[in-house]
Write a protein that holds these residues in place. Structure first.
Motif, PDB file in Angstrom:
ATOM      1  N   ARG A  57       0.867  -1.226   0.060  1.00 41.26           N
ATOM      2  CA  ARG A  57       0.097   0.109   0.089  1.00 41.26           C
ATOM      3  C   ARG A  57       0.899   1.203  -0.091  1.00 41.26           C
ATOM      4  O   ARG A  57       0.400   2.303  -0.785  1.00 41.26           O
ATOM      5  N   TYR A  77      -1.609  -4.165  -6.741  1.00 42.25           N
ATOM      6  CA  TYR A  77      -2.894  -4.366  -6.115  1.00 42.25           C
ATOM      7  C   TYR A  77      -3.194  -5.925  -6.070  1.00 42.25           C
ATOM      8  O   TYR A  77      -3.726  -6.297  -4.632  1.00 42.25           O
ATOM      9  N   SER A  80      -1.209  -7.580  -3.099  1.00 44.64           N
ATOM     10  CA  SER A  80      -1.762  -7.397  -1.908  1.00 44.64           C
ATOM     11  C   SER A  80      -3.067  -8.062  -1.814  1.00 44.64           C
ATOM     12  O   SER A  80      -3.298  -8.705  -0.426  1.00 44.64           O
TER      13      SER A  80
END
Ligand code: TMP
Length: 212
Positions: A57, A77, A80
């Protein structure tokens, strides 16, 4: 617990929307409500939600990372997300918790897909690998116009928020497209009205969609 709230155990909800949509405020209210109903709730956020995910992030939102390409961004993204699904979401669902995610795959479709230009089928293929096929039962999209969204953002913008008005207009279009194309698992709520009314609409919609 009433009959319909009971039906929410073991379900997976994603809260979605453009930056400044008020989604995180609604999510916080929803968590208070769900816990007061006696529901076992696990809350996660994206990107992040795990130790590794929070480090990803930081990379994604750091305004200094101006040279991050959109494909690389999309894969970060997803990385994660993969970590979050395997270590937190999947075990929580197996244990019968209600899992509430602040963003999930629909965000990648709207931001890196419609707004960023990556083909939707490419995003969905990578998402299938990252999530192991685990999709939310319902993604709730809090829909706001540009002016309302701008008024709700803090003046300190992160790397994504700095992408400008045209980008964020396409993000909103992306969410509208998703709601049209996937009416079975996407739900658009008008979030331009006051917080209380949005929350009432959210609960009504959940009751209809998950139980009715
Ligand atoms: P947040 O501000 O809701 O915490 O979200 C972080 C930012 O990351 C927000 O600008 C939306 C963006 N984002 C994407 O562009 N793609 C994604 O897949 C996710 C999960 C978030």
């Amino acid at each position: 617990m009433t009959a319909w709230t009971q039906q929410m155990t073991g379900r997976f909800l994603a809260f979605e929307g453009p930056d400044g949509s008020g989604k995180s405020t609604q999510l916080a209210r929803f968590l208070v409500w769900a816990r007061a109903q006696g529901l076992p709730v696990i809350e996660v956020r994206e990107p992040g939600g795990t130790a590794v995910g929070e480090r990803i992030r930081d990379v994604l939102l750091d305004p200094e990372n101006t040279d991050l390409t959109v494909r690389s961004e999309m894969l970060l993204y997803m990385a994660s997300r993969a970590q979050l699904v395997e270590s937190i979401i999947e075990p929580a669902l197996q244990a019968g918790s209600l899992v509430v995610a602040d963003r999930f795959v629909a965000s990648t479709c709207a931001y890196q897909g419609t707004a960023g230009g990556i083909a939707m089928h490419d995003i969905l293929r990578v998402a299938e690998v990252a999530t192991g096929g685990r999709w939310p039962d319902l993604s709730i999209i809090f829909d706001v116009d540009e002016q309302t969204a701008a008024g709700r953002l803090s003046p300190l913008l992160d790397r994504m928020e700095q992408k400008g008005a045209a980008f964020h207009r396409r993000v909103r279009e992306g969410y509208h497209l998703l709601a049209e194309q996937r009416p079975h698992d996407m739900l658009l709520i008008d979030a331009t009205v006051d917080e209380e009314t949005v929350f009432e609409r959210l609960l009504e919609a959940l009751q209809q969609r998950l139980v009715g």
